[in-house]
Design a protein around this motif. Structure first.
Motif, short mmCIF file in Angstrom:
data_model
loop_
_atom_site.label_atom_id
_atom_site.label_comp_id
_atom_site.label_asym_id
_atom_site.label_seq_id
_atom_site.Cartn_x
_atom_site.Cartn_y
_atom_site.Cartn_z
N UNK A 123 0.81 -1.21 0.00
CA UNK A 123 0.00 0.00 0.00
C UNK A 123 0.84 1.27 0.00
N UNK A 124 2.04 1.22 0.57
CA UNK A 124 2.91 2.39 0.54
C UNK A 124 3.21 2.81 -0.90
N UNK A 125 3.54 1.83 -1.75
CA UNK A 125 3.83 2.13 -3.16
C UNK A 125 2.57 2.59 -3.88
N UNK A 126 1.47 1.93 -3.63
CA UNK A 126 0.20 2.28 -4.27
C UNK A 126 -0.22 3.70 -3.88
N UNK A 127 -0.19 4.01 -2.58
CA UNK A 127 -0.60 5.33 -2.11
C UNK A 127 0.35 6.42 -2.60
N UNK A 128 1.66 6.14 -2.63
CA UNK A 128 2.61 7.14 -3.12
C UNK A 128 2.35 7.45 -4.60
N UNK A 129 2.02 6.41 -5.37
CA UNK A 129 1.71 6.62 -6.78
C UNK A 129 0.45 7.47 -6.94
N UNK A 130 -0.58 7.17 -6.14
CA UNK A 130 -1.81 7.98 -6.20
C UNK A 130 -1.52 9.44 -5.83
N UNK A 131 -0.70 9.63 -4.80
CA UNK A 131 -0.32 10.99 -4.37
C UNK A 131 0.38 11.72 -5.52
N UNK A 132 1.32 11.05 -6.16
CA UNK A 132 2.06 11.66 -7.26
C UNK A 132 1.17 11.90 -8.48
N UNK A 133 0.42 10.88 -8.89
CA UNK A 133 -0.39 10.97 -10.11
C UNK A 133 -1.53 11.97 -10.00
N UNK A 134 -2.09 12.09 -8.78
CA UNK A 134 -3.25 12.96 -8.61
C UNK A 134 -2.90 14.29 -7.95
N UNK A 135 -1.62 14.50 -7.66
CA UNK A 135 -1.18 15.77 -7.09
C UNK A 135 -1.73 16.02 -5.69
N UNK A 136 -1.74 14.98 -4.89
CA UNK A 136 -2.27 15.07 -3.53
C UNK A 136 -1.15 15.12 -2.52
N UNK A 137 -1.50 15.40 -1.28
CA UNK A 137 -0.60 15.14 -0.16
C UNK A 137 -1.26 14.03 0.67
N UNK A 138 -0.55 13.54 1.67
CA UNK A 138 -1.09 12.42 2.45
C UNK A 138 -2.39 12.79 3.15
#
Length: 182
Positions: free
Chosen positions: A24-39
């Motif tokens: 999930x760390x890799x998945x969430x980091x990718x979502x953060x990067x791809x969607x321009x989010x923060x945690x």
């Protein structure tokens, strides 16, 4: 971190890989990067507390206990791929994330037996996305392609289905769905 904690974290990440296709760390980091989010924003969209998101990312916790949160993760994965392929703009993505945040998760069968979410008749795109989401929750795209390759000699139609819905673009899956409706 001592050896016991390291082993527990490694075990949790391996369980995450089997349940979600990757840690999930890799998945969430990718979502953060791809969607321009923060945690904090990702946690809010998913309906998780920031500490829970952090625990899932670090491997201190292995499983997302709420099925609605799992569905929101899947919806964000689809959204991220649409942003990446240019079919959804950044502005549309922000609006969609707000919609995803509001979803309670789960699909219900209407009296007619058709899948409906938030009331109303399902669109082809919604049905296709649910199929994609289900397949992608079971296995990673690479594994789905491998399974399709294995099935292709004896079951070419099933192999095509896996490739199109399990690893393909939503637009291709919609075309496939519409071509096979009749």
């Amino acid at each position: 971190m001592d050896a016991v904690q390291q082993e527990a974290t490694a075990r949790a990440r391996e369980l995450q890989r089997s349940w979600y296709g990757e840690p999930l760390g890799a998945l969430f980091r990718r979502l953060i990067d791809d969607l321009g989010l923060n945690q904090a924003r990702l946690a809010a969209v998913l309906g998780l507390s920031a500490p829970m998101l952090s625990q899932l990312m670090s491997g201190q916790r292995a499983k997302i206990g709420n099925p609605a949160v799992v569905q929101r993760v899947q919806a964000l994965q689809i959204l991220a791929s649409q942003v990446a392929d240019g079919s959804v703009s950044a502005v549309e993505a922000t609006d969609r994330m707000d919609e995803i945040k509001k979803t309670q998760g789960g699909s219900v069968l209407s009296n007619s037996g058709q899948t409906a979410t938030n009331g109303g008749a399902p669109t082809v795109k919604r049905v296709v996305r649910e199929i994609q989401s289900l397949l992608r929750s079971v296995s990673a795209a690479g594994d789905i392609i491998d399974a399709a390759d294995t099935l292709a000699p004896s079951h070419p139609e099933l192999a095509e289905f896996l490739r199109v819905y399990g690893a393909g673009r939503t637009s291709d899956a919609v075309a496939h769905y519409e071509a096979h409706q009749n």
